[in-house]
Design a protein around this motif. Structure first.
Motif, short mmCIF file in Angstrom:
data_model
loop_
_atom_site.label_atom_id
_atom_site.label_comp_id
_atom_site.label_asym_id
_atom_site.label_seq_id
_atom_site.Cartn_x
_atom_site.Cartn_y
_atom_site.Cartn_z
N LEU A 8 42.84 42.03 41.81
CA LEU A 8 41.77 42.72 42.53
C LEU A 8 41.26 43.80 41.59
N VAL A 9 39.95 44.02 41.54
CA VAL A 9 39.40 45.04 40.66
C VAL A 9 38.63 46.06 41.49
N CYS A 10 38.98 47.34 41.33
CA CYS A 10 38.29 48.42 42.02
C CYS A 10 36.93 48.64 41.36
N MET A 11 35.89 48.63 42.15
CA MET A 11 34.54 48.75 41.61
C MET A 11 34.20 50.17 41.18
N ALA A 12 34.95 51.18 41.62
CA ALA A 12 34.64 52.56 41.25
C ALA A 12 34.97 52.85 39.79
N HIS A 13 36.18 52.49 39.35
CA HIS A 13 36.61 52.84 37.99
C HIS A 13 37.30 51.71 37.26
N GLY A 14 37.37 50.50 37.83
CA GLY A 14 37.92 49.36 37.13
C GLY A 14 39.42 49.20 37.17
N ALA A 15 40.11 49.96 37.99
CA ALA A 15 41.55 49.74 38.13
C ALA A 15 41.78 48.33 38.65
N SER A 16 42.85 47.68 38.19
CA SER A 16 43.15 46.33 38.67
C SER A 16 44.54 46.27 39.26
N PHE A 17 44.69 45.41 40.25
CA PHE A 17 45.92 45.29 41.03
C PHE A 17 46.24 43.83 41.23
N THR A 18 47.53 43.49 41.23
CA THR A 18 47.91 42.10 41.43
C THR A 18 47.55 41.65 42.84
N LEU A 19 47.11 40.42 42.93
CA LEU A 19 46.66 39.84 44.19
C LEU A 19 47.80 39.72 45.20
N THR A 20 49.00 39.43 44.73
CA THR A 20 50.10 39.15 45.65
C THR A 20 50.86 40.39 46.13
N ASP A 21 51.00 41.40 45.27
CA ASP A 21 51.79 42.56 45.72
C ASP A 21 51.09 43.90 45.56
N GLY A 22 49.86 43.92 45.06
CA GLY A 22 49.09 45.16 44.95
C GLY A 22 49.55 46.10 43.85
N ALA A 23 50.40 45.64 42.95
CA ALA A 23 50.89 46.49 41.87
C ALA A 23 49.78 46.78 40.87
N CYS A 24 49.79 47.96 40.28
CA CYS A 24 48.82 48.32 39.26
C CYS A 24 48.99 47.37 38.08
N ALA A 25 47.89 46.75 37.66
CA ALA A 25 47.94 45.81 36.54
C ALA A 25 47.17 46.32 35.34
N GLY A 26 46.45 47.44 35.49
CA GLY A 26 45.71 48.00 34.37
C GLY A 26 44.65 48.96 34.84
N GLY A 27 44.14 49.72 33.89
CA GLY A 27 43.09 50.68 34.21
C GLY A 27 43.65 52.00 34.67
N PRO A 28 42.83 52.83 35.30
CA PRO A 28 43.21 54.21 35.61
C PRO A 28 44.16 54.38 36.80
N CYS A 29 44.74 53.30 37.33
CA CYS A 29 45.69 53.47 38.44
C CYS A 29 47.02 54.03 37.97
N ASN A 30 47.25 54.03 36.64
CA ASN A 30 48.43 54.68 36.05
C ASN A 30 49.74 54.33 36.74
#
Length: 109
Positions: free
Chosen positions: A68-90
């Motif tokens: 999943l990609v956040c449209m505000a700043h491009g943070a990405s999260f895994t589809l199955t568990d919502g874990a941060c996969a990259g970007g500013p989600c730190n």
């Protein structure tokens, strides 16, 4: 239990935004995701800046059928568990919400 969506309304793989009213009458927004037999729900709030993840047209961007990609700043999260996969989600993932799938419906626990 609250019906959130029909399972067949959710592409595989895919994600949709749904809203429901909680017990206090407050509207809440969730993201429902599907990858094969795995269906999950997350609060529709990016942990990076507190914005909803969807685009202006209400759609959620699913990248490479895995993120999943956040449209505000491009943070990405895994589809199955919502874990941060990259970007500013730190390293901060999405907040999971309890659901179950029964008789072709996705239900809030």
């Amino acid at each position: 239990m609250t019906i959130l969506a029909r399972l067949d309304a959710l592409a595989d793989p895919g994600a949709i935004v749904v809203e429901y009213e909680d017990g206090a009458g407050v509207r809440r927004s969730l993201i429902l995701t599907r990858a094969g037999d795995h269906v999950a729900a997350f609060r529709n709030v990016c942990p990076h800046a507190g914005y909803p993840l969807q685009r202006a047209d209400g759609r959620i961007v699913v990248q490479e059928a895995r993120y999943l990609v956040c449209m505000a700043h491009g943070a990405s999260f895994t589809l199955t568990d919502g874990a941060c996969a990259g970007g500013p989600c730190n390293g901060d993932g999405l907040e999971r919400v309890g659901i179950e799938v029964a008789q072709g419906m996705i239900l809030l626990r």
